[in-house]
Motif scaffolding. Sequence first.
Motif, PDB file in Angstrom:
ATOM      1  N   LYS A   1      -7.851   7.330   9.504  1.00 24.42           N
ATOM      2  CA  LYS A   1      -8.976   7.972   8.819  1.00 24.42           C
ATOM      3  C   LYS A   1      -8.693   9.437   8.546  1.00 24.42           C
ATOM      4  CE  LYS A   1     -13.341   7.961   7.445  1.00 24.42           C
ATOM      5  NZ  LYS A   1     -13.781   7.205   6.271  1.00 24.42           N
ATOM      6  N   SER A   2      -8.093  10.120   9.524  1.00 22.67           N
ATOM      7  CA  SER A   2      -7.853  11.552   9.409  1.00 22.67           C
ATOM      8  C   SER A   2      -6.755  11.884   8.415  1.00 22.67           C
ATOM      9  CB  SER A   2      -7.494  12.127  10.782  1.00 22.67           C
ATOM     10  OG  SER A   2      -7.141  13.486  10.693  1.00 22.67           O
ATOM     11  N   THR A   3      -5.661  11.104   8.442  1.00 21.28           N
ATOM     12  CA  THR A   3      -4.493  11.427   7.628  1.00 21.28           C
ATOM     13  C   THR A   3      -4.474  10.733   6.282  1.00 21.28           C
ATOM     14  OG1 THR A   3      -3.198   9.607   8.566  1.00 21.28           O
ATOM     15  CG2 THR A   3      -3.123  11.735   9.729  1.00 21.28           C
ATOM     16  N   GLY A   4      -5.198   9.611   6.160  1.00 23.81           N
ATOM     17  CA  GLY A   4      -5.097   8.812   4.950  1.00 23.81           C
ATOM     18  C   GLY A   4      -3.821   7.999   4.887  1.00 23.81           C
ATOM     19  N   ASP A   5      -3.039   8.022   5.957  1.00 23.39           N
ATOM     20  CA  ASP A   5      -1.766   7.302   6.016  1.00 23.39           C
ATOM     21  C   ASP A   5      -1.992   5.911   6.594  1.00 23.39           C
ATOM     22  OD1 ASP A   5       0.805   6.401   6.320  1.00 23.39           O
ATOM     23  OD2 ASP A   5       1.321   7.787   7.947  1.00 23.39           O
ATOM     24  N   THR A   6      -1.887   4.895   5.765  1.00 24.52           N
ATOM     25  CA  THR A   6      -2.105   3.518   6.219  1.00 24.52           C
ATOM     26  C   THR A   6      -0.837   2.863   6.740  1.00 24.52           C
ATOM     27  OG1 THR A   6      -1.642   2.588   4.036  1.00 24.52           O
ATOM     28  CG2 THR A   6      -3.913   3.266   4.483  1.00 24.52           C
ATOM     29  N   THR A   7       0.309   3.506   6.543  1.00 23.47           N
ATOM     30  CA  THR A   7       1.573   2.838   6.858  1.00 23.47           C
ATOM     31  C   THR A   7       1.749   2.598   8.354  1.00 23.47           C
ATOM     32  OG1 THR A   7       2.746   4.970   6.933  1.00 23.47           O
ATOM     33  CG2 THR A   7       2.696   3.799   4.825  1.00 23.47           C
ATOM     34  N   LEU A   8       1.169   3.467   9.186  1.00 29.63           N
ATOM     35  CA  LEU A   8       1.309   3.269  10.624  1.00 29.63           C
ATOM     36  C   LEU A   8       0.565   2.014  11.060  1.00 29.63           C
ATOM     37  CD1 LEU A   8       2.261   4.210  13.405  1.00 29.63           C
ATOM     38  CD2 LEU A   8       0.197   5.620  13.558  1.00 29.63           C
TER      39      LEU A   8
ATOM     40  N   ILE B   1      -9.147   2.338  18.659  1.00 28.78           N
ATOM     41  CA  ILE B   1     -10.039   3.373  18.126  1.00 28.78           C
ATOM     42  C   ILE B   1      -9.238   4.584  17.671  1.00 28.78           C
ATOM     43  CG2 ILE B   1     -11.869   5.003  18.760  1.00 28.78           C
ATOM     44  CD1 ILE B   1     -12.914   2.744  20.684  1.00 28.78           C
ATOM     45  N   LEU B   2      -8.217   4.958  18.446  1.00 30.42           N
ATOM     46  CA  LEU B   2      -7.392   6.111  18.087  1.00 30.42           C
ATOM     47  C   LEU B   2      -6.529   5.818  16.860  1.00 30.42           C
ATOM     48  CD1 LEU B   2      -6.620   8.974  18.815  1.00 30.42           C
ATOM     49  CD2 LEU B   2      -4.895   8.071  20.384  1.00 30.42           C
ATOM     50  N   LEU B   3      -6.038   4.584  16.741  1.00 29.39           N
ATOM     51  CA  LEU B   3      -5.265   4.211  15.559  1.00 29.39           C
ATOM     52  C   LEU B   3      -6.123   4.340  14.303  1.00 29.39           C
ATOM     53  CD1 LEU B   3      -2.711   3.045  14.230  1.00 29.39           C
ATOM     54  CD2 LEU B   3      -3.574   0.753  14.781  1.00 29.39           C
ATOM     55  N   ARG B   4      -7.368   3.928  14.392  1.00 29.21           N
ATOM     56  CA  ARG B   4      -8.260   4.070  13.252  1.00 29.21           C
ATOM     57  C   ARG B   4      -8.559   5.548  12.970  1.00 29.21           C
ATOM     58  NH1 ARG B   4     -13.670   6.082  12.129  1.00 29.21           N
ATOM     59  NH2 ARG B   4     -14.178   5.226  10.076  1.00 29.21           N
ATOM     60  N   ALA B   5      -8.730   6.360  14.026  1.00 26.81           N
ATOM     61  CA  ALA B   5      -8.983   7.785  13.838  1.00 26.81           C
ATOM     62  C   ALA B   5      -7.811   8.461  13.144  1.00 26.81           C
ATOM     63  CB  ALA B   5      -9.258   8.453  15.192  1.00 26.81           C
ATOM     64  N   TYR B   6      -6.585   8.095  13.544  1.00 24.75           N
ATOM     65  CA  TYR B   6      -5.390   8.648  12.898  1.00 24.75           C
ATOM     66  C   TYR B   6      -5.369   8.261  11.420  1.00 24.75           C
ATOM     67  CZ  TYR B   6      -0.501   9.044  11.467  1.00 24.75           C
ATOM     68  OH  TYR B   6       0.646   9.350  10.778  1.00 24.75           O
TER      69      TYR B   6
ATOM     70  N   ILE C   1       0.851  -1.198   0.000  1.00 24.10           N
ATOM     71  CA  ILE C   1       0.000   0.000   0.000  1.00 24.10           C
ATOM     72  C   ILE C   1       0.878   1.235   0.000  1.00 24.10           C
ATOM     73  CG2 ILE C   1      -1.747   1.257   1.288  1.00 24.10           C
ATOM     74  CD1 ILE C   1      -2.551  -1.459   2.472  1.00 24.10           C
ATOM     75  N   GLU C   2       0.566   2.163  -0.871  1.00 20.14           N
ATOM     76  CA  GLU C   2       1.368   3.365  -0.976  1.00 20.14           C
ATOM     77  C   GLU C   2       1.164   4.253   0.232  1.00 20.14           C
ATOM     78  OE1 GLU C   2       0.457   3.617  -5.736  1.00 20.14           O
ATOM     79  OE2 GLU C   2       0.632   5.447  -4.566  1.00 20.14           O
ATOM     80  N   ARG C   3       2.178   5.013   0.558  1.00 23.34           N
ATOM     81  CA  ARG C   3       2.117   5.921   1.685  1.00 23.34           C
ATOM     82  C   ARG C   3       1.261   7.134   1.341  1.00 23.34           C
ATOM     83  NH1 ARG C   3       4.992   6.800   6.221  1.00 23.34           N
ATOM     84  NH2 ARG C   3       5.218   8.921   6.957  1.00 23.34           N
ATOM     85  N   LYS C   4       0.522   7.579   2.337  1.00 24.51           N
ATOM     86  CA  LYS C   4      -0.219   8.838   2.278  1.00 24.51           C
ATOM     87  C   LYS C   4      -1.380   8.842   1.297  1.00 24.51           C
ATOM     88  CE  LYS C   4       1.771  11.385   5.395  1.00 24.51           C
ATOM     89  NZ  LYS C   4       1.042  11.859   6.557  1.00 24.51           N
ATOM     90  N   ARG C   5      -1.805   7.683   0.828  1.00 22.67           N
ATOM     91  CA  ARG C   5      -3.023   7.667   0.030  1.00 22.67           C
ATOM     92  C   ARG C   5      -4.198   7.366   0.922  1.00 22.67           C
ATOM     93  NH1 ARG C   5      -2.487   4.339  -5.296  1.00 22.67           N
ATOM     94  NH2 ARG C   5      -4.518   5.316  -5.541  1.00 22.67           N
ATOM     95  N   SER C   6      -5.355   7.772   0.517  1.00 25.79           N
ATOM     96  CA  SER C   6      -6.522   7.668   1.376  1.00 25.79           C
ATOM     97  C   SER C   6      -6.783   6.241   1.807  1.00 25.79           C
ATOM     98  CB  SER C   6      -7.761   8.187   0.635  1.00 25.79           C
ATOM     99  OG  SER C   6      -8.920   7.829   1.344  1.00 25.79           O
ATOM    100  N   TYR C   7      -7.014   6.078   3.082  1.00 24.23           N
ATOM    101  CA  TYR C   7      -7.346   4.751   3.608  1.00 24.23           C
ATOM    102  C   TYR C   7      -8.650   4.251   3.025  1.00 24.23           C
ATOM    103  CZ  TYR C   7      -7.943   1.020   7.000  1.00 24.23           C
ATOM    104  OH  TYR C   7      -8.101  -0.202   7.594  1.00 24.23           O
ATOM    105  N   ASP C   8      -9.488   5.148   2.604  1.00 28.69           N
ATOM    106  CA  ASP C   8     -10.791   4.757   2.088  1.00 28.69           C
ATOM    107  C   ASP C   8     -10.759   4.398   0.614  1.00 28.69           C
ATOM    108  OD1 ASP C   8     -12.243   5.125   4.429  1.00 28.69           O
ATOM    109  OD2 ASP C   8     -12.189   7.275   4.118  1.00 28.69           O
TER     110      ASP C   8
END
Length: 566
Positions: free
Chosen positions: A234-241, A227-232, A38-45
């Motif tokens: 969702k907010s940033t679109g960064d899936t790498t974390l 829940i906070l990991l998902r919020a992060y 998964i590419e960095r910084k692309r939308s999680y959605d």
Amino acid sequence: MDVSQNGSVRNTDTLSTVAEFEECDFSKLLDRPRALNIERKRSYDERSLNELSIGVSPRLLSKNPENSSRLVDHLDCTSSPGRKSGLITPRSPNVLEPHPMVTEAWEALRRSLVYFRGQPVGTIAALDNSEENLNYDQVFVRDFVPSALAFLMNGEPEIVKNFILKTLRLQSWEKKIDRFQLGEGVMPASFKVLHDPIRNYETLIADFGESAIGRVAPVDSGFWWIILLRAYTKSTGDTTLADRPECQKGMRLILSLCLSEGFDTFPTLLCADGCCMIDRRMGVYGYPIEIQALFFMALRCALLLLKQDGEGKEVVERIVKRLHALSYHMRSYFWLDLKQLNDIYRYKTEEYSHTAVNKFNVIPDSLPEWVFDFMPTRGGYFIGNVSPARMDFRWFCLGNCIAILSSLATPEQSTAIMDLIESRWEELIGEMPVKVCYPAIESHEWRIVTGCDPKNTRWSYHNGGSWPVLLWLLTAACVKTGRPQIARRAIEVAERRLPKDSWPEYYDGRVGRYIGKQARKNQTWSIAGYMVARMMLEDPSHLGMVALEEDKQLKPLLRRSNSWTL
């Protein structure tokens, strides 16, 4: 511990587009593993629904062909957080005018920042130096959540990322209390930074319950972390974390504690008194609504974040099974409205076999008198606890709000909860939002339930006290149910007093008229809770960070009529 006072507020005026979503069947997640590159910084959605064999509107895919190679938040199916974290909520027509206390709140929040080796890793519980610190100088997992959401909404995700990684490191520590070792997945209740001036070296010290009043490990910390990991994400679109091996392992360890098989015959999570926000003896042992709602929310968030590789696939399978059982159990047995109250009032006892109506053998005479006056004609709520021969009919704010945000509550039940809050405004909101629970226990019952706790006297602290931090949860629930006017009214009530009273931890009295007798001033989550509530009401697209749309596959066939049909 360094405390920073610098930093300026960054404002963003970008509006997110209105999301399009379809009904989703998460049980089809089990069909195939998802792609891992998964590419960095692309939308999680934007990850493909097709990879998970879930149907999606061709019209939605045609708008952005890249969607075919990405995974969507398949449970809430909302728009990209890259332009802010939208649910299908446009900017509110009831936008609040700028308030001078917002600047004051941001300044106070930044003063509460805790640094570890030059990086911000959280916020301390309170900046009140008038009394002994106890553990109010530590970073609490549950307390940091509203602070984290405020920073995410303000476009400052790094502190949240640092917090997630530092608490994850602490999870791996050996955890012993009096020669007894806790489960590997337990997250700390709190941590603090210790500075050695001689060696000029900083270390983290964590508390897993071994130093807590009552010595109870926090069940809710792990849920809030997921829940906070998902919020992060969702907010940033960064899936790498979330995709990091250590984060994947951390989620699996947390869930392995909760999904383990044992002697319990219920899908709800059995836990001790004092294991959540109400961290003292208050009769919330067994299956408290706060833990069950957080458990449900964490399961749904983990389902979005876990990779379906070898170990992850097994956990996902267990999550799916538990979600179906848990949603049915909670919606069937924890839900109370006028019709169900009348049914309980007429219960027969000592029923045996699968045909029993009174499945938990609740004695009708145990119904408290107050509940008959409290229950409106239209309205309902999830009660505090259900177990053999016991129903705790108290109303708990956090559990009911999380039930709405996680879609544990059906849309009809969510509406009924809002109806109840409006009908019982004086009891639940009063002069300071929001009652942590209602009503207070007193007299002989107080002595038995609390052990004569001098801090939890009637209408004080956890025993019917009013907690400003709960304002963000109320606001999020209001926005999701399309009732922003309730949140606006509650925020205006809070703004009359909070800065003047120096942001207390809680308020006492039947309507929250008095600053709590032992309340700390400049309580960080009181400040952050107000800020999140205000920012969410001004821009409802932020709701996507903390809310999930209903999954139709979870909806059981309820056999009871509900309050909204009256």
